[in-house]
Write a protein that holds these residues in place. Structure first.
Motif, PDB file in Angstrom:
ATOM      1  N   TYR A  81       0.838  -1.216   0.000  1.00 26.09           N
ATOM      2  CA  TYR A  81       0.000   0.000   0.000  1.00 26.09           C
ATOM      3  C   TYR A  81       0.867   1.258   0.000  1.00 26.09           C
ATOM      4  N   ASP A  82       1.937   1.267   0.807  1.00 27.04           N
ATOM      5  CA  ASP A  82       2.837   2.426   0.818  1.00 27.04           C
ATOM      6  C   ASP A  82       3.431   2.667  -0.564  1.00 27.04           C
ATOM      7  N   GLY A  83       3.788   1.587  -1.248  1.00 25.86           N
ATOM      8  CA  GLY A  83       4.341   1.729  -2.594  1.00 25.86           C
ATOM      9  C   GLY A  83       3.329   2.302  -3.573  1.00 25.86           C
ATOM     10  N   LEU A  84       2.070   1.880  -3.451  1.00 24.56           N
ATOM     11  CA  LEU A  84       1.020   2.392  -4.335  1.00 24.56           C
ATOM     12  C   LEU A  84       0.783   3.888  -4.094  1.00 24.56           C
ATOM     13  N   ILE A  85       0.754   4.273  -2.832  1.00 18.73           N
ATOM     14  CA  ILE A  85       0.555   5.694  -2.517  1.00 18.73           C
ATOM     15  C   ILE A  85       1.737   6.512  -3.018  1.00 18.73           C
ATOM     16  N   SER A  86       2.953   5.977  -2.866  1.00 15.06           N
ATOM     17  CA  SER A  86       4.139   6.682  -3.370  1.00 15.06           C
ATOM     18  C   SER A  86       4.089   6.814  -4.888  1.00 15.06           C
ATOM     19  N   LYS A  87       3.544   5.801  -5.549  1.00 12.04           N
ATOM     20  CA  LYS A  87       3.412   5.874  -6.998  1.00 12.04           C
ATOM     21  C   LYS A  87       2.483   7.020  -7.399  1.00 12.04           C
ATOM     22  N   VAL A  88       1.336   7.123  -6.726  1.00 10.75           N
ATOM     23  CA  VAL A  88       0.394   8.210  -7.034  1.00 10.75           C
ATOM     24  C   VAL A  88       1.024   9.569  -6.726  1.00 10.75           C
ATOM     25  N   ASN A  89       1.761   9.646  -5.613  1.00 10.70           N
ATOM     26  CA  ASN A  89       2.412  10.911  -5.264  1.00 10.70           C
ATOM     27  C   ASN A  89       3.451  11.304  -6.312  1.00 10.70           C
ATOM     28  N   LEU A  90       4.164  10.314  -6.860  1.00 14.08           N
ATOM     29  CA  LEU A  90       5.142  10.619  -7.902  1.00 14.08           C
ATOM     30  C   LEU A  90       4.445  11.061  -9.182  1.00 14.08           C
ATOM     31  N   GLU A  91       3.335  10.426  -9.531  1.00 23.86           N
ATOM     32  CA  GLU A  91       2.568  10.859 -10.710  1.00 23.86           C
ATOM     33  C   GLU A  91       2.108  12.305 -10.540  1.00 23.86           C
ATOM     34  N   LYS A  92       1.690  12.654  -9.327  1.00 23.43           N
ATOM     35  CA  LYS A  92       1.281  14.030  -9.060  1.00 23.43           C
ATOM     36  C   LYS A  92       2.462  14.977  -9.193  1.00 23.43           C
ATOM     37  N   ALA A  93       3.618  14.604  -8.623  1.00 19.57           N
ATOM     38  CA  ALA A  93       4.798  15.455  -8.689  1.00 19.57           C
ATOM     39  C   ALA A  93       5.275  15.644 -10.123  1.00 19.57           C
ATOM     40  N   LEU A  94       5.060  14.633 -10.962  1.00 18.72           N
ATOM     41  CA  LEU A  94       5.457  14.717 -12.372  1.00 18.72           C
ATOM     42  C   LEU A  94       4.405  15.415 -13.226  1.00 18.72           C
ATOM     43  N   GLY A  95       3.223  15.677 -12.659  1.00 15.65           N
ATOM     44  CA  GLY A  95       2.139  16.269 -13.450  1.00 15.65           C
ATOM     45  C   GLY A  95       1.527  15.297 -14.425  1.00 15.65           C
ATOM     46  N   LEU A  96       1.511  13.992 -14.068  1.00 11.95           N
ATOM     47  CA  LEU A  96       1.046  12.951 -14.989  1.00 11.95           C
ATOM     48  C   LEU A  96      -0.167  12.199 -14.465  1.00 11.95           C
ATOM     49  N   LEU A  97      -0.912  12.789 -13.566  1.00  6.26           N
ATOM     50  CA  LEU A  97      -2.019  12.066 -12.947  1.00  6.26           C
ATOM     51  C   LEU A  97      -3.075  11.619 -13.939  1.00  6.26           C
ATOM     52  N   LYS A  98      -3.285  12.383 -15.015  1.00  4.13           N
ATOM     53  CA  LYS A  98      -4.382  12.074 -15.927  1.00  4.13           C
ATOM     54  C   LYS A  98      -3.910  11.396 -17.203  1.00  4.13           C
ATOM     55  N   THR A  99      -2.646  10.983 -17.278  1.00  3.86           N
ATOM     56  CA  THR A  99      -2.158  10.402 -18.521  1.00  3.86           C
ATOM     57  C   THR A  99      -2.844   9.100 -18.858  1.00  3.86           C
ATOM     58  N   ASP A 100      -3.259   8.346 -17.845  1.00  8.07           N
ATOM     59  CA  ASP A 100      -3.908   7.064 -18.129  1.00  8.07           C
ATOM     60  C   ASP A 100      -5.284   7.235 -18.733  1.00  8.07           C
ATOM     61  N   LEU A 101      -5.837   8.439 -18.676  1.00 10.82           N
ATOM     62  CA  LEU A 101      -7.147   8.693 -19.295  1.00 10.82           C
ATOM     63  C   LEU A 101      -7.011   9.083 -20.763  1.00 10.82           C
ATOM     64  N   THR A 102      -5.818   9.472 -21.171  1.00 11.04           N
ATOM     65  CA  THR A 102      -5.615   9.915 -22.547  1.00 11.04           C
ATOM     66  C   THR A 102      -4.984   8.851 -23.408  1.00 11.04           C
TER      67      THR A 102
END
Length: 452
Positions: free
Chosen positions: A430-451
């Motif tokens: 779970y910690d790894g999954l949350i860190s993954k989302v936090n990194l996507e946010k830091a990279l500005g890539l949160l919505k890339t999986d929708l495109t």
């Protein structure tokens, strides 16, 4: 927006057949699309964008001709008196007063007119029009920020449900394993090959695992409720997630994420747009020193009569018209404009400082997010290895016990160590999954999986 609407429609159609059971089966992408369409935050952000579009139209309308119509119908019960000097050659020698009262007017009057005003020059208008369009851009970026926040929250909630599902799966497996051991130990006790304390020891372990199963089920239901709230979905529906943690988090995706450079954060774009807006406000305050020029015109028909029947007679109606140019020039306002200009300059400095601080903050956030993900992945590998070793230890302890060369206590302790390893593994996952989302946010890539 059209894409999200179509996605939401497809989602609703996908589970309309089971709507009577109030069950919604969806993937991560479908959950995100539904949330972007139905979460109250994004809904309000889209409404705010519509407001800003209407503001642009409202501002544009100020530069178009302004036409107003007027009509009046008046009755004077007593016509006002006008006083004239009682002097020759128009005086009345028989009147001892030095003034003469005279009534100029009629009992009834009416009028019909049209007034037109057209702006010729107003510096504030052109600056205001640009500001309204920039405001629309800002609300568009606010919508993107709201969508990013929703995506972040939904992803974390979605992963929370999957982890709790995995926790229940492991807990049920533990329960099945300990039930088998308890059954065998009871049989050995009845046959005289095991002591009563061995049965009691396993029963205690079994009760602990049962408590764990109950807690895991409660945690799963709570995590589903949280996910539905983040999505904006009615709480009456039950969620069935059709993807697994392994499908959503391949090693290849994680490796790519760690070397990504990322894109400019939407927060920086928001600050830049706010800077532009403040600069336009500064220009607007400078424009207040310039004159305003308008073209004015009106046309009017007026009529009057002493009797109600004659006021609308065509013989008593007369026309008039006017065309002209008006100009207003500001002279002195007590230094109010100068104070507003000074305030704008200070605000610009504040926003520039904020933008610079955000850039440095986001650099640190990106560095921290990558470091945390690397660390969590390393810990996850360790916990995965520990889980494998704990399973091996339990199997060996079980074999030794069955062959009579090991004790019941070894089996119980090995089982407890296995459960602890499972809990640690799930926590690291779970910690790894949350860190993954936090990194996507830091990279500005949160919505890339929708495109994709």
């Amino acid at each position: 927006m059209k894409k999200y609407l179509l996605g939401a429609l497809a989602f609703w159609l996908s589970f309309s057949a089971v709507e009577a059971q109030q069950v919604a089966e969806l993937t991560m992408k479908e959950a995100l699309e539904y949330a972007l369409e139905n979460n109250p935050t994004t809904k309000n952000a889209r409404l705010e964008l519509l407001i800003s579009k209407a503001t642009v139209k409202e501002t544009t309308a100020q530069g178009l001709p302004q036409v107003t119509g007027s009509y009046n119908l008046d009755y004077n019960p007593k016509i006002p008196v006008v006083f004239l000097p009682n002097q020759p050659p128009f005086g009345d020698p028989t009147n001892p007063s030095d003034v003469l009262p005279a009534r100029f007017g009629v009992s009834y009057s009416s009028g019909l007119g049209v007034n037109v005003t057209q702006m010729i020059f107003d510096g504030s208008f052109f600056v205001g029009l640009r500001a309204a369009k920039t405001l629309q851009e800002l609300t568009g970026k606010d919508l993107q920020k709201a969508e990013n926040d929703v995506v972040e929250n939904v992803k974390k909630a979605y992963f929370g449900v999957l982890v709790n599902q995995e926790r229940i799966r492991l807990a049920v497996a533990n329960m099945s394993r300990i039930d088998t051991l308890l059954k065998e130990t009871k049989a050995l006790n009845e046959a005289g090959f095991a002591e009563k304390i061995d049965v009691s020891r396993i029963q205690v372990q079994r009760n602990n695992i049962y408590t764990q199963v109950q807690r895991s089920q409660t945690a799963l239901e709570i995590s589903k409720q949280i996910l539905k709230v983040q999505m904006g979905m009615p709480l009456e529906y039950d969620l069935v997630l059709s993807e697994t943690l392994k499908e959503l988090n391949t090693e290849e995706d994680l490796s790519k994420l760690l070397v990504e450079e990322g894109a400019e954060r939407i927060e920086i774009q928001q600050i830049s747009t706010q800077l532009e807006l403040t600069g336009l406000d500064l220009k607007n305050n400078h424009a207040q020193y310039m004159p305003k020029i308008n073209l004015v015109g009106n046309a009017r028909r007026s009529g009057a009569g002493n009797e109600w029947g004659t006021v609308f007679s065509s013989d008593n109606w007369f026309g008039s018209s006017l065309i002209g140019v008006s100009m207003s020039v500001p002279i002195f306002d007590g230094f109010a404009k100068a104070a507003r200009i000074q305030k704008n300059r200070v605000q610009i400095n504040q926003l520039e400082n904020q933008r610079m601080f955000l850039k440095e903050t986001f650099k640190n956030e990106l560095y921290t997010a990558k470091a945390n993900l690397k660390n969590d992945l390393s810990i996850l590998d360790v916990q995965k290895e520990n889980l494998k070793l704990a399973e091996e230890v339990y199997q060996i302890a079980r074999i030794k016990y069955n062959e009579g060369i090991g004790s019941n206590l070894e089996v119980v302790e090995a089982d407890a160590s296995l459960i602890e390893a499972e809990i640690n593994y799930l926590g690291a996952l779970y910690d790894g999954l949350i860190s993954k989302v936090n990194l996507e946010k830091a990279l500005g890539l949160l919505k890339t999986d929708l495109t994709n």
